[in-house]
Design an enzyme around this catalytic site. Structure first.
Site, PDB file in Angstrom:
ATOM      1  N   MET A  79      -9.182   3.716  13.256  1.00  0.00           N
ATOM      2  CA  MET A  79     -10.199   3.066  12.715  1.00  0.00           C
ATOM      3  C   MET A  79      -9.919   2.078  11.608  1.00  0.00           C
ATOM      4  O   MET A  79     -10.666   1.457  10.890  1.00  0.00           O
ATOM      5  CB  MET A  79     -10.913   4.521  11.889  1.00  0.00           C
ATOM      6  CG  MET A  79     -11.388   5.097  12.890  1.00  0.00           C
ATOM      7  SD  MET A  79     -12.432   4.644  14.316  1.00  0.00           S
ATOM      8  CE  MET A  79     -12.270   6.024  15.193  1.00  0.00           C
ATOM      9  N   HIS A  81      -8.914  -1.668  10.222  1.00  0.00           N
ATOM     10  CA  HIS A  81      -9.374  -3.069  10.644  1.00  0.00           C
ATOM     11  C   HIS A  81      -7.915  -3.961  10.709  1.00  0.00           C
ATOM     12  O   HIS A  81      -7.114  -3.623   9.780  1.00  0.00           O
ATOM     13  CB  HIS A  81      -9.996  -3.743   9.594  1.00  0.00           C
ATOM     14  CG  HIS A  81     -11.572  -3.026   9.398  1.00  0.00           C
ATOM     15  ND1 HIS A  81     -11.685  -1.923   8.658  1.00  0.00           N
ATOM     16  CD2 HIS A  81     -12.762  -3.217   9.889  1.00  0.00           C
ATOM     17  CE1 HIS A  81     -13.009  -1.707   8.700  1.00  0.00           C
ATOM     18  NE2 HIS A  81     -13.380  -2.316   9.521  1.00  0.00           N
ATOM     19  N   MET A 116      -3.637   1.754   3.969  1.00  0.00           N
ATOM     20  CA  MET A 116      -2.913   2.287   5.158  1.00  0.00           C
ATOM     21  C   MET A 116      -1.789   1.601   5.514  1.00  0.00           C
ATOM     22  O   MET A 116      -0.651   1.970   6.004  1.00  0.00           O
ATOM     23  CB  MET A 116      -3.975   2.279   6.100  1.00  0.00           C
ATOM     24  CG  MET A 116      -5.246   3.339   5.956  1.00  0.00           C
ATOM     25  SD  MET A 116      -4.411   5.050   5.600  1.00  0.00           S
ATOM     26  CE  MET A 116      -3.406   5.380   6.962  1.00  0.00           C
ATOM     27  N   ASP A 131      16.106   7.536  12.368  1.00  0.00           N
ATOM     28  CA  ASP A 131      16.670   7.148  13.854  1.00  0.00           C
ATOM     29  C   ASP A 131      18.195   6.641  13.565  1.00  0.00           C
ATOM     30  O   ASP A 131      18.831   6.752  14.698  1.00  0.00           O
ATOM     31  CB  ASP A 131      15.898   5.988  14.456  1.00  0.00           C
ATOM     32  CG  ASP A 131      16.302   5.583  15.861  1.00  0.00           C
ATOM     33  OD1 ASP A 131      16.507   6.429  16.470  1.00  0.00           O
ATOM     34  OD2 ASP A 131      16.570   4.404  15.988  1.00  0.00           O
TER      35      ASP A 131
END
Length: 165
Positions: A79, A81, A116, A131
């Site tokens: 969600m 943008h 975000m 990793d």
């Protein structure tokens, strides 16, 4: 708290997910800073510091991963943008023993915030550290991950205490 602040805006009147309409928002300068940490054995942190991890320069690769992740957040988080970011800075600090702190600040001039994007940046950077170092240590822990601050928009300024304080 206003009615709008008190409800989750990512749901339509049927209770189904939606991408929030931001077309009526005002364009403002916005920034957000997020932080996470990777806890590891002191020997693993020393491998990172000395550049002796077989896959290469861990912090350089993690920094690029964080920047790329911030730029692609809308591809990861359904969600969000797609945003035109104006600046991304990923930084590292260690406590000298067994914790690597990762902090990212993301900036834009736009209609919606970049929280975000900052959270995604530190998450991707931390996963990249894992990793690249997993051959040396599989027991590394990531987190907590949190928003430290944000500026801009209708909600104004938010600031949390720094992990290091």
């Amino acid at each position: 708290m206003s009615e709008e602040q008190g409800r989750l805006t990512h749901f339509n009147e049927q209770g189904r997910a939606r991408m929030v309409d931001i077309s009526e928002k005002s364009e403002t300068s916005r920034s957000a800073t997020a932080q996470t940490k990777v806890t590891m054995q002191p020997s693993t942190l020393e491998l990172i510091r000395s550049g002796k991890v077989g896959k290469g320069d861990v912090l350089a690769v993690a920094q690029v991963a964080g920047i790329m992740a911030a730029k692609n957040t809308s591809n990861w988080i359904p969600m969000c943008h797609p945003l035109q970011l104006t600046g991304i800075d990923v930084r590292f600090d260690d406590n000298g023993k067994d914790e690597l702190y990762i902090e990212a600040t993301v900036r834009t001039k736009g209609l919606t915030g970049v929280e975000m994007e900052a959270l995604t940046a530190v998450s991707a950077a931390a996963l990249t550290v894992y990793d690249m170092c997993k051959a040396a240590e599989k027991t590394m822990e990531i987190g907590p991950t949190r928003l430290l601050s944000k500026t801009g928009g209708k909600a104004g300024i938010f600031g949390a205490k720094d992990f290091l304080s």
